[in-house]
Every structure is written in structure tokens, then in C-alpha cells.
Design a protein around this motif. Structure first.
Motif, PDB file in Angstrom:
ATOM      1  N   ILE A 142       0.870  -1.180   0.000  1.00 56.94           N
ATOM      2  CA  ILE A 142       0.000   0.000   0.000  1.00 56.94           C
ATOM      3  C   ILE A 142       0.904   1.226   0.000  1.00 56.94           C
ATOM      4  CG2 ILE A 142      -1.872   1.209   1.175  1.00 56.94           C
ATOM      5  CD1 ILE A 142      -2.514  -1.431   2.603  1.00 56.94           C
ATOM      6  N   TYR A 143       0.699   2.114  -0.955  1.00 55.25           N
ATOM      7  CA  TYR A 143       1.616   3.242  -1.111  1.00 55.25           C
ATOM      8  C   TYR A 143       0.858   4.506  -1.501  1.00 55.25           C
ATOM      9  CZ  TYR A 143       1.163   2.532  -6.179  1.00 55.25           C
ATOM     10  OH  TYR A 143       0.662   2.422  -7.457  1.00 55.25           O
ATOM     11  N   ASP A 144       1.544   5.622  -1.434  1.00 54.81           N
ATOM     12  CA  ASP A 144       0.966   6.920  -1.789  1.00 54.81           C
ATOM     13  C   ASP A 144       1.039   7.085  -3.303  1.00 54.81           C
ATOM     14  OD1 ASP A 144       0.273   9.546  -2.200  1.00 54.81           O
ATOM     15  OD2 ASP A 144       1.483  10.331  -0.552  1.00 54.81           O
ATOM     16  N   GLN A 145      -0.067   6.774  -3.995  1.00 55.02           N
ATOM     17  CA  GLN A 145      -0.010   6.803  -5.450  1.00 55.02           C
ATOM     18  C   GLN A 145      -0.150   8.218  -6.019  1.00 55.02           C
ATOM     19  OE1 GLN A 145      -2.992   4.448  -7.383  1.00 55.02           O
ATOM     20  NE2 GLN A 145      -4.713   5.467  -6.391  1.00 55.02           N
ATOM     21  N   LEU A 146      -0.480   9.191  -5.167  1.00 54.42           N
ATOM     22  CA  LEU A 146      -0.525  10.573  -5.640  1.00 54.42           C
ATOM     23  C   LEU A 146       0.863  11.197  -5.696  1.00 54.42           C
ATOM     24  CD1 LEU A 146      -3.669  11.990  -3.787  1.00 54.42           C
ATOM     25  CD2 LEU A 146      -3.512  10.999  -6.080  1.00 54.42           C
ATOM     26  N   GLU A 147       1.744  10.767  -4.805  1.00 55.81           N
ATOM     27  CA  GLU A 147       3.070  11.372  -4.707  1.00 55.81           C
ATOM     28  C   GLU A 147       4.192  10.472  -5.206  1.00 55.81           C
ATOM     29  OE1 GLU A 147       3.703  14.434  -3.824  1.00 55.81           O
ATOM     30  OE2 GLU A 147       1.655  14.984  -3.252  1.00 55.81           O
ATOM     31  N   SER A 148       3.982   9.177  -5.159  1.00 53.15           N
ATOM     32  CA  SER A 148       5.081   8.252  -5.433  1.00 53.15           C
ATOM     33  C   SER A 148       5.345   8.068  -6.923  1.00 53.15           C
ATOM     34  CB  SER A 148       4.786   6.882  -4.823  1.00 53.15           C
ATOM     35  OG  SER A 148       5.806   5.951  -5.161  1.00 53.15           O
ATOM     36  N   PRO A 149       6.608   8.138  -7.322  1.00 52.81           N
ATOM     37  CA  PRO A 149       6.953   7.664  -8.661  1.00 52.81           C
ATOM     38  C   PRO A 149       6.968   6.139  -8.676  1.00 52.81           C
ATOM     39  CG  PRO A 149       8.933   8.338  -7.497  1.00 52.81           C
ATOM     40  CD  PRO A 149       7.779   8.655  -6.582  1.00 52.81           C
ATOM     41  N   VAL A 150       6.829   5.557  -9.846  1.00 56.13           N
ATOM     42  CA  VAL A 150       6.965   4.110 -10.015  1.00 56.13           C
ATOM     43  C   VAL A 150       8.286   3.877 -10.731  1.00 56.13           C
ATOM     44  CG1 VAL A 150       6.008   2.038 -11.074  1.00 56.13           C
ATOM     45  CG2 VAL A 150       4.474   3.751 -10.085  1.00 56.13           C
ATOM     46  N   LEU A 151       9.218   3.229 -10.046  1.00 51.18           N
ATOM     47  CA  LEU A 151      10.576   3.102 -10.571  1.00 51.18           C
ATOM     48  C   LEU A 151      10.642   2.162 -11.766  1.00 51.18           C
ATOM     49  CD1 LEU A 151      12.546   3.021  -7.199  1.00 51.18           C
ATOM     50  CD2 LEU A 151      12.053   4.981  -8.677  1.00 51.18           C
ATOM     51  N   TRP A 152       9.888   1.072 -11.719  1.00 49.33           N
ATOM     52  CA  TRP A 152       9.735   0.209 -12.890  1.00 49.33           C
ATOM     53  C   TRP A 152       8.525  -0.694 -12.696  1.00 49.33           C
ATOM     54  CZ3 TRP A 152      14.002  -0.997  -9.628  1.00 49.33           C
ATOM     55  CH2 TRP A 152      13.962  -2.252  -9.014  1.00 49.33           C
ATOM     56  N   VAL A 153       8.106  -1.298 -13.799  1.00 48.92           N
ATOM     57  CA  VAL A 153       6.929  -2.172 -13.806  1.00 48.92           C
ATOM     58  C   VAL A 153       7.334  -3.521 -14.373  1.00 48.92           C
ATOM     59  CG1 VAL A 153       4.583  -2.509 -14.672  1.00 48.92           C
ATOM     60  CG2 VAL A 153       5.401  -0.194 -14.153  1.00 48.92           C
ATOM     61  N   GLU A 154       6.920  -4.585 -13.695  1.00 50.15           N
ATOM     62  CA  GLU A 154       7.129  -5.936 -14.210  1.00 50.15           C
ATOM     63  C   GLU A 154       5.776  -6.582 -14.433  1.00 50.15           C
ATOM     64  OE1 GLU A 154       9.707  -8.410 -11.956  1.00 50.15           O
ATOM     65  OE2 GLU A 154      11.386  -6.982 -11.997  1.00 50.15           O
ATOM     66  N   GLY A 155       5.633  -7.254 -15.559  1.00 49.04           N
ATOM     67  CA  GLY A 155       4.369  -7.924 -15.852  1.00 49.04           C
ATOM     68  C   GLY A 155       4.115  -7.925 -17.337  1.00 49.04           C
ATOM     69  N   SER A 156       3.366  -8.911 -17.793  1.00 49.63           N
ATOM     70  CA  SER A 156       3.034  -9.002 -19.206  1.00 49.63           C
ATOM     71  C   SER A 156       1.768  -8.218 -19.499  1.00 49.63           C
ATOM     72  CB  SER A 156       2.855 -10.472 -19.612  1.00 49.63           C
ATOM     73  OG  SER A 156       1.815 -11.061 -18.861  1.00 49.63           O
ATOM     74  N   VAL A 169       5.856   4.020   0.959  1.00 49.66           N
ATOM     75  CA  VAL A 169       5.170   2.770   1.299  1.00 49.66           C
ATOM     76  C   VAL A 169       4.587   2.872   2.705  1.00 49.66           C
ATOM     77  CG1 VAL A 169       5.444   0.295   1.697  1.00 49.66           C
ATOM     78  CG2 VAL A 169       6.612   1.390  -0.231  1.00 49.66           C
ATOM     79  N   TYR A 170       3.276   2.666   2.814  1.00 54.82           N
ATOM     80  CA  TYR A 170       2.589   2.768   4.102  1.00 54.82           C
ATOM     81  C   TYR A 170       2.324   1.412   4.754  1.00 54.82           C
ATOM     82  CZ  TYR A 170       1.524   7.571   2.655  1.00 54.82           C
ATOM     83  OH  TYR A 170       1.606   8.878   2.249  1.00 54.82           O
ATOM     84  N   GLY A 171       2.195   0.366   3.938  1.00 51.97           N
ATOM     85  CA  GLY A 171       1.859  -0.927   4.514  1.00 51.97           C
ATOM     86  C   GLY A 171       2.214  -2.077   3.593  1.00 51.97           C
ATOM     87  N   VAL A 172       2.453  -3.236   4.195  1.00 49.82           N
ATOM     88  CA  VAL A 172       2.711  -4.476   3.460  1.00 49.82           C
ATOM     89  C   VAL A 172       1.876  -5.578   4.095  1.00 49.82           C
ATOM     90  CG1 VAL A 172       4.401  -6.293   2.988  1.00 49.82           C
ATOM     91  CG2 VAL A 172       5.029  -3.899   2.646  1.00 49.82           C
ATOM     92  N   ILE A 173       1.180  -6.344   3.258  1.00 50.62           N
ATOM     93  CA  ILE A 173       0.356  -7.456   3.734  1.00 50.62           C
ATOM     94  C   ILE A 173       0.735  -8.708   2.955  1.00 50.62           C
ATOM     95  CG2 ILE A 173      -1.995  -8.354   3.975  1.00 50.62           C
ATOM     96  CD1 ILE A 173      -2.971  -5.453   4.126  1.00 50.62           C
ATOM     97  N   GLU A 174       1.014  -9.760   3.686  1.00 52.91           N
ATOM     98  CA  GLU A 174       1.265 -11.053   3.054  1.00 52.91           C
ATOM     99  C   GLU A 174      -0.033 -11.853   3.036  1.00 52.91           C
ATOM    100  OE1 GLU A 174       3.983 -12.739   1.480  1.00 52.91           O
ATOM    101  OE2 GLU A 174       4.380 -10.593   1.284  1.00 52.91           O
ATOM    102  N   VAL A 175      -0.337 -12.474   1.905  1.00 49.65           N
ATOM    103  CA  VAL A 175      -1.592 -13.202   1.720  1.00 49.65           C
ATOM    104  C   VAL A 175      -1.293 -14.683   1.516  1.00 49.65           C
ATOM    105  CG1 VAL A 175      -3.688 -13.429   0.334  1.00 49.65           C
ATOM    106  CG2 VAL A 175      -2.664 -11.163   0.691  1.00 49.65           C
ATOM    107  N   LYS A 176      -1.945 -15.532   2.305  1.00 52.87           N
ATOM    108  CA  LYS A 176      -1.785 -16.977   2.194  1.00 52.87           C
ATOM    109  C   LYS A 176      -3.162 -17.642   2.086  1.00 52.87           C
ATOM    110  CE  LYS A 176       2.650 -16.648   2.676  1.00 52.87           C
ATOM    111  NZ  LYS A 176       3.516 -16.815   1.482  1.00 52.87           N
ATOM    112  N   SER A 177      -3.170 -18.851   1.565  1.00 50.69           N
ATOM    113  CA  SER A 177      -4.438 -19.558   1.357  1.00 50.69           C
ATOM    114  C   SER A 177      -5.055 -20.013   2.671  1.00 50.69           C
ATOM    115  CB  SER A 177      -4.229 -20.763   0.436  1.00 50.69           C
ATOM    116  OG  SER A 177      -3.765 -20.351  -0.831  1.00 50.69           O
ATOM    117  N   ALA A 178      -4.392 -20.931   3.359  1.00 45.92           N
ATOM    118  CA  ALA A 178      -4.939 -21.516   4.586  1.00 45.92           C
ATOM    119  C   ALA A 178      -4.054 -21.158   5.769  1.00 45.92           C
ATOM    120  CB  ALA A 178      -5.047 -23.031   4.449  1.00 45.92           C
TER     121      ALA A 178
END
Length: 329
Positions: free
Chosen positions: A92-106, A123-132
Motif C-alpha cells: 500500500i503506497y501513496d499513489q498521488l506522490e510516489s513515482p513508479v521506478l519500474w513495472v514488471e508484468g506481461s 510505502v505505508y503498509g505491506v500485507i502477506e496473503v496466504k491460502s490456509a
């Protein structure tokens, strides 16, 4: 909306609490479809990727638009180029102020599916997501969050011109899509998660559902501080459970408490907003929007839990049978 009473009062449950839960239900629906498809494959990992993508999509739609949500990398000017950037599920980041240094993805990936490189100070927050939720996934989540340590070892003053560390209000957490019946006695999962209390800004986590009768309930993994080394008296994580306390000072202990309620989805969601704003207080509800339960809706002032749901089900069946017999006489 009736206008005969102009003086509004706080209502519990309030307008739209069931509609708010549709966000959770839609995430679980997509996850269940992906999990069913994964059963046909030798490596069953597709539902995990869907869980991450669905959570990012929901969070992106929910948060105020100044906050961006992406998977990707956190880049600090203090990390040498010999290091490899670490990938995180949800940033989770400040998308109004933050530059994006690079993008990965097709080109065929959705916007939420791309991996962005974000400068650390935005960057304001990081969340890890798992299934179970189990001991294995809990340990993996903590190990991944622990890779943030070099970026959280200091809190820089606001007027420092070159920022190398995560902001002072930064938070991190773990989200799990389900607690399965087969894992309800795996209390080590809580002990693994409490290890993350050593990380600055760690705020516990959330479980979208447990295999219980109440299909609207979700689990909240709450960080608790105590002055005594209490021994857990756990019976089932699907009911109520705590980790073993972890000492971090003289007469200071931290532990993780897990319990389930229909209110936890809204609590978790608005806690995120409060943490982003720097107004979070663990002892006060961050908001009453989306706050309600089926029992509140039916006129009960208490949200009752039963350790053995089958006993509760049998009791209700006997009650229904009794009153049906009375009505038929």
C-alpha cells in the motif's frame, strides 16, 4: 429514508452491513473456484495466486484513491545494487506522490496483477496473503515480512532530505483466506505468527473464514500485550485461541489472540484506514461502518458463540421441532 425523526443516533447494526460483507464473499467465491480447478493439477498453487489478486482488487476498490495497492518491490537508496529486490504480495503506497521506478508484468495481466517498484518513503503498509492458516503458512508469512527488517530498523525525522527507511506509521500484517477444520488444533500456527511481533508496525492479521456453522464469520488475529506469562487454554482455533506469550521486556509479554465474528471484516478493513492515517487505536473501534451481526439484526444485544457448533445445531433443531409441534396442535 424516513424524516419524522431528525435526530440521528448510532445504530447497531447500521445501514449496509450485510452489503459490505459482499466484498469478503466475492473474494471467497473466486478463491473457491480457483481451488476447485487446482484439484485437477499436480501442483495446487493456482488458488493462492487468485487469493492474492482478489485481495488486492478488493483493497484497491475499498481504500481512498490516494492509496495505491500493488504487488511488487520496495526500493531504498540505502540498499546496494548487489542485493536482489524482495517481492511482496500487497504493498500500500501513496499513489498521488510516489513515482513508479519500474513495472514488471506481461500485457495480459490486470493492473492489480502487475509488480511495481515503489520508493521506500512512499510505502505505508505491506500485507502477506496466504491460502490456509496453519503452522507452515504462518511461518512463511512471518519469514517474508521479516525481510522488511533492513527497511524498518530506524525512524527518520520528517525533515530528512534523503529517506532510506519505511515511514514511522508503516504497518504490516498477514491475511489468510481460510482456517480449515483439519487445522483447528494446530495452535503452533499462532506461536509462529507471534514471532512477527518483533517487527515494527506488525498488527496481527485476518482470516476470511473458518469452517464453522456461521458462514459470515471471519477471524481476527489480534496482538495483545500483558504483564504476565499466562498459559494458553486452547480448545479449538475455530472457537477462540491464543498463542504462547512472547517476552519482550521485564513483565512484558505479547501474544496473538484469534476469535471469530461477523464484525471482523469491517473491523479489519477500517483498521487499515486508521493505520494509514496514523489514528489507529487497538482499544477503540476504528469505525462502525459495516458493523453488524445476524444476532444483532434479530434483536439480540449479544453475539453468542458456542464451542461445539453441532450441539448448537442440535439444540436449534430440537427447539424448532418443539415449537412446530405446539403450532400444529
Amino acid at each position: 429514508m424516513e424524516d419524522h425523526n431528525p435526530n440521528l443516533k448510532m445504530q447497531i447494526p447500521n445501514l449496509g452491513w450485510q452489503q459490505f460483507l459482499t466484498g469478503r464473499n466475492e473474494m471467497l467465491k473466486a478463491y473457491d473456484i480457483a481451488r476447485e480447478h487446482s484439484r485437477k493439477r499436480q501442483v495446487q498453487s493456482g488458488h493462492g495466486l487468485v487469493a492474492e489478486a482478489e485481495f488486492r482488487k478488493w483493497l484497491s476498490n475499498f481504500l481512498p484513491k490516494r492509496y495505491g495497492v500493488t504487488s511488487g518491490f520496495i526500493i531504498s537508496q540505502g540498499i546496494p545494487n548487489t542485493e536482489y529486490p524482495v517481492h511482496f504480495d500487497v504493498i500500500i503506497y501513496d499513489q498521488l506522490e510516489s513515482p513508479v521506478l519500474w513495472v514488471e508484468g506481461s500485457s495480459d495481466l490486470s493492473r492489480q496483477g502487475r509488480s511495481l517498484a515503489i520508493p521506500v518513503e512512499y510505502v505505508y503498509g505491506v500485507i502477506e496473503v496466504k491460502s490456509a492458516f496453519n503452522r507452515k503458512s504462518s511461518k512463511k508469512a512471518v519469514n517474508q515480512l521479516a525481510k522488511l527488517k533492513p527497511l524498518m530498523s530506524r525512524v527518520e525525522p520528517d525533515n530528512q532530505p534523503v529517506k532510506l527507511y519505511l515511514p514511522k506509521n508503516f504497518f504490516c500484517a498477514a491475511v489468510f483466506f481460510e482456517l480449515r477444520k483439519q487445522d483447528e488444533m494446530d495452535f503452533v500456527a499462532l506461536d509462529e505468527l507471534v514471532e512477527a511481533t518483533k517487527l515494527r508496525g506488525f498488527n496481527g492479521g485476518y482470516i476470511l473464514r473458518g469452517e464453522t456453522l456461521e458462514n459470515l464469520e471471519s477471524g481476527k488475529l489480534t496482538l495483545i500485550e500483558e504483564k504476565e506469562n499466562t498459559v494458553p487454554d486452547n480448545k479449538s482455533m475455530l472457537f477462540w485461541a491464543t498463542s504462547k506469550p512472547k517476552q519482550f521486556g521485564d513483565n512484558k509479554f505479547k501474544k496473538i489472540m484469534l476469535h471469530f465474528s461477523e464484525t471482523h471484516f469491517s473491523e479489519f478493513a477500517f483498521d487499515i484506514i486508521a493505520m494509514l492515517k496514523g489514528s489507529y487505536n487497538p482499544y477503540i473501534l476504528s469505525s462502525l461502518y459495516g458493523f453488524g451481526t445476524t444476532q444483532f439484526e434479530n434483536g439480540s444485544s449479544m453475539d453468542i458463540k458456542y464451542f461445539n457448533p453441532e450441539d448448537h445445531k442440535k439444540f436449534n433443531e430440537q427447539n424448532d421441532k418443539f415449537f412446530n409441534n405446539l403450532n400444529s396442535e
